[in-house]
Write an enzyme that holds these catalytic residues in place. Sequence first.
Site, PDB file in Angstrom:
ATOM      1  N   LYS A   1       0.841  -1.214   0.000  1.00 65.35           N
ATOM      2  CA  LYS A   1       0.000   0.000   0.000  1.00 65.35           C
ATOM      3  C   LYS A   1       0.869   1.255   0.000  1.00 65.35           C
ATOM      4  O   LYS A   1       0.391   2.366   0.152  1.00 65.35           O
ATOM      5  CB  LYS A   1      -0.923   0.025   1.229  1.00 65.35           C
ATOM      6  CG  LYS A   1      -1.948  -1.085   1.294  1.00 65.35           C
ATOM      7  CD  LYS A   1      -3.119  -0.743   2.199  1.00 65.35           C
ATOM      8  CE  LYS A   1      -2.734  -0.560   3.617  1.00 65.35           C
ATOM      9  NZ  LYS A   1      -3.932  -0.412   4.502  1.00 65.35           N
TER      10      LYS A   1
ATOM     11  N   LYS B   1       2.697   2.211   2.360  1.00 65.77           N
ATOM     12  CA  LYS B   1       2.556   2.821   3.682  1.00 65.77           C
ATOM     13  C   LYS B   1       3.585   2.180   4.592  1.00 65.77           C
ATOM     14  O   LYS B   1       3.835   0.981   4.511  1.00 65.77           O
ATOM     15  CB  LYS B   1       1.167   2.522   4.267  1.00 65.77           C
ATOM     16  CG  LYS B   1       0.067   3.489   3.888  1.00 65.77           C
ATOM     17  CD  LYS B   1      -1.160   3.257   4.777  1.00 65.77           C
ATOM     18  CE  LYS B   1      -2.093   4.435   4.709  1.00 65.77           C
ATOM     19  NZ  LYS B   1      -3.219   4.331   5.654  1.00 65.77           N
TER      20      LYS B   1
HETATM   21  N1  C2G Z   1     -10.547   7.019   8.813  1.00 63.18           N
HETATM   22  C1  C2G Z   1     -11.561   7.919   9.121  1.00 63.18           C
HETATM   23  N2  C2G Z   1     -11.247   9.189   9.459  1.00 63.18           N
HETATM   24  C2  C2G Z   1      -9.953   9.600   9.488  1.00 63.18           C
HETATM   25  C3  C2G Z   1      -8.918   8.689   9.178  1.00 63.18           C
HETATM   26  C4  C2G Z   1      -9.244   7.388   8.843  1.00 63.18           C
HETATM   27  O1  C2G Z   1     -12.753   7.557   9.108  1.00 63.18           O
HETATM   28  N3  C2G Z   1      -9.678  10.889   9.815  1.00 63.18           N
HETATM   29  C5  C2G Z   1     -10.925   5.653   8.447  1.00 63.18           C
HETATM   30  C6  C2G Z   1     -10.513   5.292   7.020  1.00 63.18           C
HETATM   31  O2  C2G Z   1     -11.485   5.783   6.094  1.00 63.18           O
HETATM   32  C7  C2G Z   1     -10.479   3.757   7.078  1.00 63.18           C
HETATM   33  C8  C2G Z   1     -10.055   3.485   8.536  1.00 63.18           C
HETATM   34  O3  C2G Z   1     -10.260   4.722   9.273  1.00 63.18           O
HETATM   35  O4  C2G Z   1     -11.791   3.231   6.863  1.00 63.18           O
HETATM   36  C9  C2G Z   1      -8.601   3.069   8.646  1.00 63.18           C
HETATM   37  O5  C2G Z   1      -7.805   4.087   8.068  1.00 63.18           O
HETATM   38  P1  C2G Z   1      -6.390   3.659   7.450  1.00 63.18           P
HETATM   39  O6  C2G Z   1      -5.632   2.899   8.457  1.00 63.18           O
HETATM   40  O7  C2G Z   1      -5.785   4.864   6.776  1.00 63.18           O
HETATM   41  O8  C2G Z   1      -6.887   2.639   6.311  1.00 63.18           O
HETATM   42  P2  C2G Z   1      -6.289   2.442   4.845  1.00 63.18           P
HETATM   43  O9  C2G Z   1      -4.809   2.533   4.850  1.00 63.18           O
HETATM   44  O10 C2G Z   1      -7.080   3.327   3.961  1.00 63.18           O
HETATM   45  O11 C2G Z   1      -6.594   0.883   4.579  1.00 63.18           O
HETATM   46  O12 C2G Z   1      -8.091  -2.804   2.062  1.00 63.18           O
HETATM   47  C10 C2G Z   1      -8.418  -1.546   2.609  1.00 63.18           C
HETATM   48  C11 C2G Z   1      -7.200  -0.847   3.140  1.00 63.18           C
HETATM   49  O13 C2G Z   1      -6.443  -1.689   3.993  1.00 63.18           O
HETATM   50  C12 C2G Z   1      -7.649   0.410   3.858  1.00 63.18           C
END
Ligand code: C2G
Length: 129
Positions: free
Chosen positions: A44, A46
């Site tokens: 990803k 990340k």
């Molecule tokens: N999130 C949120 N508000 C934020 C930050 C994050 O609602 N200010 C939500 C994201 O939309 C996501 C969840 O928290 O649904 C986890 O965020 P991340 O760890 O950034 O997820 P991500 O890297 O987008 O991984 O297969 C799907 C991926 O693994 C999603």
Amino acid sequence: MKKVITYGTFDLLHWGHINLLKRAKEHGDYLIVALSTDEFNQLKHKEAFHSYENRKKILEAIKYVDEVIPEETWDQKIEDIKNYNIHTFVMGDDWENEFDFLEEHCNVVYLSRTVGISTTEIKESLKNY
Ligand code: C2G
């Protein structure tokens, strides 16, 4: 039992994550978080500050979370939905429409992201500390 699943890295846990997990849990009785492994985070593009094991430990301490499983590939979602008998798949709306293909297997719900906080913003702010 209505089981809900959501996916993510959940690094440097903050209230935006909590808001998401709280609302996700409201869609059922049991919430599974498929937590991105350190290896999958590389796919990803990340790099989490906390290791998978420590991010898992933190998530397991949250009252809305019932189970944490590893997210290792982009392609495991359909299998997870079948294997865990998932009723609803939930993601933040930064993923709006990206997972609509799951609708033939379960409900798909996109919840509004919490504005004003993100792991990236936390890291940036700490750099200037
Ligand atoms: N999130 C949120 N508000 C934020 C930050 C994050 O609602 N200010 C939500 C994201 O939309 C996501 C969840 O928290 O649904 C986890 O965020 P991340 O760890 O950034 O997820 P991500 O890297 O987008 O991984 O297969 C799907 C991926 O693994 C999603």
